[in-house]
Design a protein around this motif. Structure first.
Motif, PDB file in Angstrom:
ATOM      1  N   UNK A   4       0.839  -1.196   0.000  1.00  0.00           N
ATOM      2  CA  UNK A   4       0.000   0.000   0.000  1.00  0.00           C
ATOM      3  C   UNK A   4       0.876   1.248   0.000  1.00  0.00           C
ATOM      4  N   UNK A   5       0.504   2.206  -0.840  1.00  0.00           N
ATOM      5  CA  UNK A   5       1.223   3.478  -0.908  1.00  0.00           C
ATOM      6  C   UNK A   5       0.215   4.608  -0.862  1.00  0.00           C
ATOM      7  N   UNK A  95      -2.849   6.712   7.522  1.00  0.00           N
ATOM      8  CA  UNK A  95      -2.411   5.420   7.014  1.00  0.00           C
ATOM      9  C   UNK A  95      -3.596   4.668   6.418  1.00  0.00           C
ATOM     10  N   UNK A  96      -3.335   3.921   5.372  1.00  0.00           N
ATOM     11  CA  UNK A  96      -4.361   2.999   4.912  1.00  0.00           C
ATOM     12  C   UNK A  96      -3.946   1.580   5.278  1.00  0.00           C
ATOM     13  N   UNK A 115       0.176   0.949   4.896  1.00  0.00           N
ATOM     14  CA  UNK A 115       1.021   1.841   4.131  1.00  0.00           C
ATOM     15  C   UNK A 115       1.995   2.577   5.036  1.00  0.00           C
ATOM     16  N   UNK A 116       2.814   3.417   4.427  1.00  0.00           N
ATOM     17  CA  UNK A 116       3.845   4.137   5.169  1.00  0.00           C
ATOM     18  C   UNK A 116       3.325   5.447   5.757  1.00  0.00           C
ATOM     19  N   UNK A 117       2.146   5.872   5.328  1.00  0.00           N
ATOM     20  CA  UNK A 117       1.537   7.074   5.883  1.00  0.00           C
ATOM     21  C   UNK A 117       1.780   8.313   5.053  1.00  0.00           C
ATOM     22  N   UNK A 118       0.849   9.252   5.155  1.00  0.00           N
ATOM     23  CA  UNK A 118       0.993  10.555   4.500  1.00  0.00           C
ATOM     24  C   UNK A 118       0.552  11.620   5.500  1.00  0.00           C
ATOM     25  N   UNK A 119       1.322  12.687   5.574  1.00  0.00           N
ATOM     26  CA  UNK A 119       1.080  13.731   6.574  1.00  0.00           C
ATOM     27  C   UNK A 119      -0.012  14.682   6.100  1.00  0.00           C
TER      28      UNK A 119
END
Length: 124
Positions: A4-5, A95-96, A115-119
């Motif tokens: 996941x991205x 995060x997903x 996933x690695x997460x997005x801010x």
């Protein structure tokens, strides 16, 4: 499991909107339930929204109901989180997560793909 991205995070003013995307690869995306979670500094990761493999069932945290919408496009192996009327308290890393309905039956903490997460930062 799937890889996941996440993407789509950023800085936005209160009242604004953002659309997060989570692209999956590696397995049959359509078999997986998908969820969005967030973690603010100094706080535990919390549930935001989830969607069933078919998209027919959706669930939201009370704090985002009426403002956020989760959706998915199985042909593109992507899940989305449309976030409207953003508030400073929505600031977090988002995060997903993904797994089969059976795996998450006992809770999303059992999900094996993250996933690695997005801010996401919402300024007042």
């Amino acid at each position: 499991q799937v890889q996941l991205v996440e993407s789509g995070g950023g800085l936005v003013q209160a009242g604004g909107s953002l659309r997060l995307s989570c692209a999956a690869s590696g397995r049959t995306f359509g078999n997986y339930a998908m969820g969005w979670f967030r973690q603010a500094p100094g706080k535990e990761r919390e549930f935001v929204a989830a969607i069933s493999w078919s998209g027919s069932n959706r669930d939201y945290a009370d704090s985002v109901k009426g403002r956020f919408t989760i959706s998915r496009d199985n042909a593109k192996a992507t899940v989305y989180l449309q976030m409207n009327s953003l508030k400073p308290e929505d600031t977090a890393v988002y995060y997903c997560a993904a797994d089969t309905p059976l795996q998450i039956l006992a809770g999303w903490h059992r999900a094996r793909s993250w996933g690695q997460g997005t801010q996401v930062t919402v300024s007042s």
